[in-house]
Design a protein around this motif. Structure first.
Motif, mmCIF file in Angstrom:
data_model
loop_
_atom_site.group_PDB
_atom_site.id
_atom_site.type_symbol
_atom_site.label_atom_id
_atom_site.label_comp_id
_atom_site.label_asym_id
_atom_site.label_seq_id
_atom_site.Cartn_x
_atom_site.Cartn_y
_atom_site.Cartn_z
ATOM 1 N N UNK A 24 84.754 48.350 117.120
ATOM 2 C CA UNK A 24 84.088 48.575 118.614
ATOM 3 C C UNK A 24 83.239 47.177 119.091
ATOM 4 N N UNK A 25 83.950 46.354 119.879
ATOM 5 C CA UNK A 25 83.223 45.455 120.700
ATOM 6 C C UNK A 25 82.722 44.375 119.411
ATOM 7 N N UNK A 26 83.311 44.443 118.267
ATOM 8 C CA UNK A 26 82.955 43.374 117.178
ATOM 9 C C UNK A 26 83.897 42.355 117.078
ATOM 10 N N UNK A 27 83.553 41.098 116.419
ATOM 11 C CA UNK A 27 84.426 40.061 116.060
ATOM 12 C C UNK A 27 85.407 40.696 115.181
ATOM 13 N N UNK A 28 86.780 40.210 115.322
ATOM 14 C CA UNK A 28 87.815 40.708 114.448
ATOM 15 C C UNK A 28 87.574 40.390 112.900
ATOM 16 N N UNK A 29 87.978 41.315 112.067
ATOM 17 C CA UNK A 29 88.276 41.115 110.744
ATOM 18 C C UNK A 29 89.131 40.139 110.549
ATOM 19 N N UNK A 30 89.380 39.461 109.433
ATOM 20 C CA UNK A 30 90.426 38.510 109.069
ATOM 21 C C UNK A 30 90.822 38.838 107.689
ATOM 22 N N UNK A 31 92.216 38.579 107.442
ATOM 23 C CA UNK A 31 92.673 38.844 106.077
ATOM 24 C C UNK A 31 93.335 37.672 105.744
ATOM 25 N N UNK A 32 93.054 37.162 104.287
ATOM 26 C CA UNK A 32 93.854 36.064 103.763
ATOM 27 C C UNK A 32 95.038 36.573 103.102
ATOM 28 N N UNK A 72 95.020 38.574 97.852
ATOM 29 C CA UNK A 72 94.462 38.794 99.337
ATOM 30 C C UNK A 72 93.056 38.851 99.293
ATOM 31 N N UNK A 73 92.395 38.594 100.545
ATOM 32 C CA UNK A 73 91.131 39.047 100.713
ATOM 33 C C UNK A 73 91.041 39.327 102.256
ATOM 34 N N UNK A 74 89.801 40.179 102.495
ATOM 35 C CA UNK A 74 89.535 40.691 103.700
ATOM 36 C C UNK A 74 88.268 40.281 104.209
ATOM 37 N N UNK A 75 87.902 39.607 105.315
ATOM 38 C CA UNK A 75 86.515 39.086 105.805
ATOM 39 C C UNK A 75 86.356 39.786 107.093
ATOM 40 N N UNK A 76 84.773 40.164 106.960
ATOM 41 C CA UNK A 76 84.321 40.896 107.916
ATOM 42 C C UNK A 76 83.119 40.239 108.429
ATOM 43 N N UNK A 77 82.517 39.986 109.591
ATOM 44 C CA UNK A 77 81.451 39.165 109.838
ATOM 45 C C UNK A 77 80.943 39.547 111.352
ATOM 46 N N UNK A 137 94.731 32.412 106.582
ATOM 47 C CA UNK A 137 93.800 33.472 107.256
ATOM 48 C C UNK A 137 94.367 34.103 108.761
ATOM 49 N N UNK A 138 94.332 35.171 108.825
ATOM 50 C CA UNK A 138 94.914 35.936 109.869
ATOM 51 C C UNK A 138 93.881 36.936 110.608
ATOM 52 N N UNK A 139 93.436 36.753 111.660
ATOM 53 C CA UNK A 139 92.660 37.569 112.556
ATOM 54 C C UNK A 139 93.310 39.054 112.607
ATOM 55 N N UNK A 175 85.029 29.534 111.985
ATOM 56 C CA UNK A 175 84.750 30.111 110.830
ATOM 57 C C UNK A 175 86.380 30.278 109.779
ATOM 58 N N UNK A 176 87.424 30.632 110.331
ATOM 59 C CA UNK A 176 88.690 30.776 109.600
ATOM 60 C C UNK A 176 88.787 29.364 109.074
ATOM 61 N N UNK A 177 88.697 28.252 109.929
ATOM 62 C CA UNK A 177 88.731 27.002 108.891
ATOM 63 C C UNK A 177 87.747 26.688 108.055
ATOM 64 N N UNK A 178 86.769 27.139 108.094
ATOM 65 C CA UNK A 178 85.632 26.955 106.914
ATOM 66 C C UNK A 178 85.848 27.859 105.833
ATOM 67 N N UNK A 179 86.674 29.170 106.165
ATOM 68 C CA UNK A 179 86.922 30.281 105.304
ATOM 69 C C UNK A 179 87.827 29.671 104.034
#
Length: 370
Positions: free
Chosen positions: A266-274, A310-315, A281-283, A333-337
């Motif tokens: 809901x209007x939030x930055x997308x989550x990303x999965x490793x 695998x991993x899931x990142x929310x921010x 990493x894929x948003x 963010x995905x580069x630093x991740x």
């Protein structure tokens, strides 16, 4: 203001009580009235002791010299009054201190002591008015903040997960703030984990009060409504309240037995999965309007699965970095991740420090499967 009213406000202050009333066909009305204070005896005793203590220092300095009773002794008295007394009573202590300082400084003028007393007096007045605004005097306000901080710490934790699963949460408020506008609510029931990462517009203490209130409400909704109804229920609540701040959220519903999950945004930055197999990493493609904007909104869900490695990142958008647009911030963010992968997904705090916007609140949630 009459003399009698001024004396009453100093000697017998009252506490403000909020009152809400309504009638048939009439809109609700709110107001306040003054009720007798419950700690009147303590207030009068403290006012008397501080006033008398302030008044005797000047005559003592005149009688025995400033080496025995220096005017600087008035500083702790003034500061104590600002911390423990209401503003009208502080004015009385300041007046007594001014008289005493005038007597003491006529014996031996010491400009540096006078400067210190002026600074302490200004600080005491500011402190008294600030505490009067919230109706808390003494150190009780500090205890309340400590309690709120411990409550927020408990709310922002993810429950322990089963074997082969790991989780990390890193939150950092804007500089100079005790709390922030980013918070996490979560619930683990059996093998099903639900969590929501929420961002209230604003930063630091400006957004903290709203975030604290919403954290309790959203946590209750997370435990009481089906997963597909969570964001609509939050939206309905914000619309009923007439919330003026923008609230964004990402909601995760994860089955820990299979790794299958659904995400709604809901209007939030997308989550990303490793993806451990490809090392990339894929948003997520989950998108939607922010909460509390319009009624009858549906937030589409995106399905996925976490396999071994695998991993899931929310921010929150505080990790986009200063003055970065969403696309640039997400790429950064995905580069630093990738550093998280090298460290085994344990250095989330390091990632937050390296990429965050130092002028905004930041939050990052990481869940991985081994």
């Amino acid at each position: 203001m009459s003399v009698i009213e001024a004396v009453r406000r100093v000697w017998s202050p009252g506490d403000k009580v909020m009152e809400f009333a309504t009638g048939e066909g009439l809109p609700p009305a709110a107001g306040t009235y003054t009720a007798p204070s419950l700690d009147l005896g303590r207030h009068r005793l403290l006012l008397t002791v501080l006033t008398v203590a302030a008044l005797v220092i000047g005559p003592l300095a005149a009688a025995y010299g400033t080496s025995w009773a220096p005017p600087i002794m008035l500083a702790p008295i003034i500061l104590t009054s600002g911390l423990l007394l209401r503003p009208p009573a502080v004015a009385v202590v300041l007046a007594a201190s001014a008289v005493s300082a005038a007597i003491g400084l006529t014996v031996q003028l010491e400009p540096e002591q006078l400067a210190v007393l002026v600074v302490v007096a200004v600080l005491a007045v500011s402190l008294s008015h600030a505490r009067a605004g919230v109706g808390i005097y003494g150190l009780r306000g500090d205890h309340a903040l400590i309690e709120l901080k411990s409550q927020l710490k408990a709310i922002n934790q993810i429950p322990p997960l089963p074997r082969r699963w790991g989780r990390k949460v890193a939150l950092q408020a804007a500089p100079g703030a005790l709390f922030g506008g980013d918070f996490l609510v979560s619930r683990l029931e059996g093998s099903r984990l639900q969590l929501a990462l929420v961002d209230v517009s604003g930063k630091g203490n400006d957004a903290a009060a709203h975030a604290l209130m919403l954290a309790g409400t959203f946590g209750g909704l997370l435990a009481s409504v089906p997963a597909e109804r969570f964001l609509p229920a939050c939206n309905d609540y914000l619309l009923r309240r007439g919330e003026e701040r923008l609230v964004t959220a990402v909601h995760l519903d994860l089955d820990l037995s299979t790794g299958a999950y659904t995400i709604a945004c809901a209007g939030h930055p997308p989550a990303a999965q490793y993806f451990g197999g490809s090392g990339t990493w894929q948003p997520s493609t989950a998108v939607g309007i922010a909460l509390g904007v319009i009624d009858h909104v549906r937030w589409p869900t995106v399905e996925g699965a976490l396999g071994k490695g695998d991993a899931l990142m929310l921010f929150t958008n505080g990790l986009w970095g200063p003055r970065a647009d969403p696309d640039t911030g997400l790429d950064r963010i995905l580069g630093e991740a990738h550093s998280l992968v090298r460290e085994g997904f344990t250095e989330t705090a390091t990632l937050v420090k390296s990429v965050r916007n130092r002028e905004d609140d930041s939050a990052l949630v990481l869940i991985w499967r081994t």
